[in-house]
Scaffold this motif. Structure first.
Motif, PDB file in Angstrom:
ATOM      1  N   ASP A 295     123.598  49.004  53.518  1.00  0.00           N
ATOM      2  CA  ASP A 295     123.338  49.394  52.132  1.00  0.00           C
ATOM      3  C   ASP A 295     124.186  50.582  51.687  1.00  0.00           C
ATOM      4  O   ASP A 295     123.900  51.206  50.669  1.00  0.00           O
ATOM      5  CB  ASP A 295     121.844  49.707  51.936  1.00  0.00           C
ATOM      6  CG  ASP A 295     121.325  50.732  52.926  1.00  0.00           C
ATOM      7  OD1 ASP A 295     121.833  50.777  54.060  1.00  0.00           O
ATOM      8  OD2 ASP A 295     120.407  51.496  52.576  1.00  0.00           O
TER       9      ASP A 295
ATOM     10  N   PHE B  76     125.729  51.492  57.972  1.00  0.00           N
ATOM     11  CA  PHE B  76     124.570  50.911  57.304  1.00  0.00           C
ATOM     12  C   PHE B  76     124.987  49.941  56.208  1.00  0.00           C
ATOM     13  O   PHE B  76     125.834  50.265  55.365  1.00  0.00           O
ATOM     14  CB  PHE B  76     123.690  52.029  56.738  1.00  0.00           C
ATOM     15  CG  PHE B  76     123.184  52.977  57.793  1.00  0.00           C
ATOM     16  CD1 PHE B  76     121.997  52.719  58.461  1.00  0.00           C
ATOM     17  CD2 PHE B  76     123.915  54.111  58.136  1.00  0.00           C
ATOM     18  CE1 PHE B  76     121.534  53.569  59.447  1.00  0.00           C
ATOM     19  CE2 PHE B  76     123.453  54.987  59.125  1.00  0.00           C
ATOM     20  CZ  PHE B  76     122.264  54.701  59.783  1.00  0.00           C
TER      21      PHE B  76
ATOM     22  N   TYR C  78     116.920  48.660  60.784  1.00  0.00           N
ATOM     23  CA  TYR C  78     118.316  48.261  60.786  1.00  0.00           C
ATOM     24  C   TYR C  78     118.598  47.520  62.089  1.00  0.00           C
ATOM     25  O   TYR C  78     118.408  48.073  63.171  1.00  0.00           O
ATOM     26  CB  TYR C  78     119.244  49.470  60.657  1.00  0.00           C
ATOM     27  CG  TYR C  78     119.284  50.062  59.275  1.00  0.00           C
ATOM     28  CD1 TYR C  78     120.193  49.599  58.323  1.00  0.00           C
ATOM     29  CD2 TYR C  78     118.419  51.082  58.918  1.00  0.00           C
ATOM     30  CE1 TYR C  78     120.226  50.144  57.046  1.00  0.00           C
ATOM     31  CE2 TYR C  78     118.447  51.632  57.650  1.00  0.00           C
ATOM     32  CZ  TYR C  78     119.350  51.162  56.713  1.00  0.00           C
ATOM     33  OH  TYR C  78     119.391  51.700  55.456  1.00  0.00           O
TER      34      TYR C  78
ATOM     35  N   ARG D 203     120.122  45.976  57.088  1.00  0.00           N
ATOM     36  CA  ARG D 203     118.841  46.552  56.686  1.00  0.00           C
ATOM     37  C   ARG D 203     117.798  45.462  56.451  1.00  0.00           C
ATOM     38  O   ARG D 203     118.075  44.454  55.800  1.00  0.00           O
ATOM     39  CB  ARG D 203     119.015  47.386  55.417  1.00  0.00           C
ATOM     40  CG  ARG D 203     117.745  48.104  54.950  1.00  0.00           C
ATOM     41  CD  ARG D 203     118.005  48.876  53.674  1.00  0.00           C
ATOM     42  NE  ARG D 203     116.793  49.485  53.136  1.00  0.00           N
ATOM     43  CZ  ARG D 203     116.548  50.796  53.136  1.00  0.00           C
ATOM     44  NH1 ARG D 203     117.418  51.631  53.656  1.00  0.00           N
ATOM     45  NH2 ARG D 203     115.431  51.276  52.601  1.00  0.00           N
TER      46      ARG D 203
ATOM     47  N   LYS E  23     117.695  58.229  58.539  1.00  0.00           N
ATOM     48  CA  LYS E  23     119.032  57.852  58.095  1.00  0.00           C
ATOM     49  C   LYS E  23     119.857  59.114  57.879  1.00  0.00           C
ATOM     50  O   LYS E  23     119.441  60.021  57.155  1.00  0.00           O
ATOM     51  CB  LYS E  23     118.947  57.040  56.799  1.00  0.00           C
ATOM     52  CG  LYS E  23     120.260  56.402  56.393  1.00  0.00           C
ATOM     53  CD  LYS E  23     120.064  55.505  55.174  1.00  0.00           C
ATOM     54  CE  LYS E  23     121.369  54.862  54.745  1.00  0.00           C
ATOM     55  NZ  LYS E  23     121.186  54.041  53.525  1.00  0.00           N
TER      56      LYS E  23
ATOM     57  N   ILE F 148     113.627  55.570  59.690  1.00  0.00           N
ATOM     58  CA  ILE F 148     114.147  54.238  59.954  1.00  0.00           C
ATOM     59  C   ILE F 148     113.969  53.900  61.433  1.00  0.00           C
ATOM     60  O   ILE F 148     113.793  54.789  62.271  1.00  0.00           O
ATOM     61  CB  ILE F 148     115.643  54.102  59.586  1.00  0.00           C
ATOM     62  CG1 ILE F 148     116.496  55.026  60.454  1.00  0.00           C
ATOM     63  CG2 ILE F 148     115.870  54.360  58.107  1.00  0.00           C
ATOM     64  CD1 ILE F 148     117.993  54.814  60.300  1.00  0.00           C
TER      65      ILE F 148
ATOM     66  N   THR G  12     113.367  45.108  55.613  1.00  0.00           N
ATOM     67  CA  THR G  12     112.113  45.787  55.284  1.00  0.00           C
ATOM     68  C   THR G  12     110.966  44.994  55.893  1.00  0.00           C
ATOM     69  O   THR G  12     110.830  43.797  55.638  1.00  0.00           O
ATOM     70  CB  THR G  12     111.918  45.903  53.766  1.00  0.00           C
ATOM     71  OG1 THR G  12     113.024  46.631  53.204  1.00  0.00           O
ATOM     72  CG2 THR G  12     110.630  46.661  53.452  1.00  0.00           C
TER      73      THR G  12
ATOM     74  N   VAL H 235     111.378  50.498  57.454  1.00  0.00           N
ATOM     75  CA  VAL H 235     112.776  50.115  57.260  1.00  0.00           C
ATOM     76  C   VAL H 235     113.410  49.966  58.636  1.00  0.00           C
ATOM     77  O   VAL H 235     113.377  50.883  59.453  1.00  0.00           O
ATOM     78  CB  VAL H 235     113.538  51.173  56.439  1.00  0.00           C
ATOM     79  CG1 VAL H 235     115.032  50.820  56.370  1.00  0.00           C
ATOM     80  CG2 VAL H 235     112.958  51.273  55.040  1.00  0.00           C
TER      81      VAL H 235
END
Length: 206
Positions: A153, A151, A189, A180, A116, A49, A182, A187
């Motif tokens: 998600d 996070f 954040y 988050r 992550k 990430i 994409t 990915v």
């Protein structure tokens, strides 16, 4: 006649943090090994990430000389530190778990390339949601500020996290949630930090 004593003019400290802690950012090549914002290697386990954001002052102006350090567990939720005695979890030798980033002097954007983290067992065995600890210093910040990044998600884990639940005003908990995104195969954040004013980030006394 009463005399009025006037306050002595003050000046904020710095900008010395870059010279001592991130000399490359300040244009100095003085260390053989410079700590950077890339925590991963090709052999690091876990989901790759990118964390990025901007630090804003009370007038909503980007702070362009910020230095941020991060400290996190690996993909299994294990810290690369002898004080972590969680049973059944292994250290990832390809993951340092600690990094240092400086904001861009022009844009104010900071970033980390990492993985992550997994769930960490906290006090009394209570699980803590995946998170990253951050320490922030800059010109005018004489004592470093400590906060956490969670996070977006991981809503279910966040709702049970013992540290997030210590924040009495639930609306302020969202200041610790990175959003988050994409971007192609990457990915990202997004985690902006607000030092003062509306939407001020929650900081912790450690």
């Amino acid at each position: 006649m009463t005399s009025v004593l006037r306050e002595t003019a003050s000046q904020t400290a710095g900008p010395y943090v870059h010279i001592g802690l991130a000399p490359n950012q300040a244009g100095f090549d003085i260390f053989e090994n410079n700590f950077g914002n890339v925590l991963v290697t090709p052999k690091t386990k876990g989901e790759r990430i990118r964390i990025e954001g901007t630090v804003f002052d009370g007038s909503n102006t980007p702070v362009r000389d910020v230095l941020i350090e991060c400290w996190q567990a690996n993909a299994e939720g294990k810290y690369n530190h002898p004080g972590d005695r969680q049973p059944g979890k292994k250290i990832d030798p390809a993951f340092r778990g600690w990094g240092r980033a400086c904001s861009d002097f022009d844009t104010g954007l900071y970033s980390f390339e990492t993985i992550k983290p997994g769930v960490v067992q906290g006090r009394k065995g209570r699980p803590m949601a995946p998170h990253i600890s951050l320490w922030i210093v800059a010109r005018g910040i004489n004592l470093g500020l400590n906060t956490r990044l969670y996070f977006s998600d991981e809503a279910e884990a966040n709702a049970k996290d013992p540290v997030l639940n210590l924040i009495e005003w639930e609306v302020r908990r969202k200041t610790l949630i990175a959003q988050r995104e994409t971007r192609g195969d990457s990915v990202v954040y997004r985690f902006d930090i607000r030092l003062q004013g509306e939407g001020e980030t929650v900081f912790f006394d450690i």
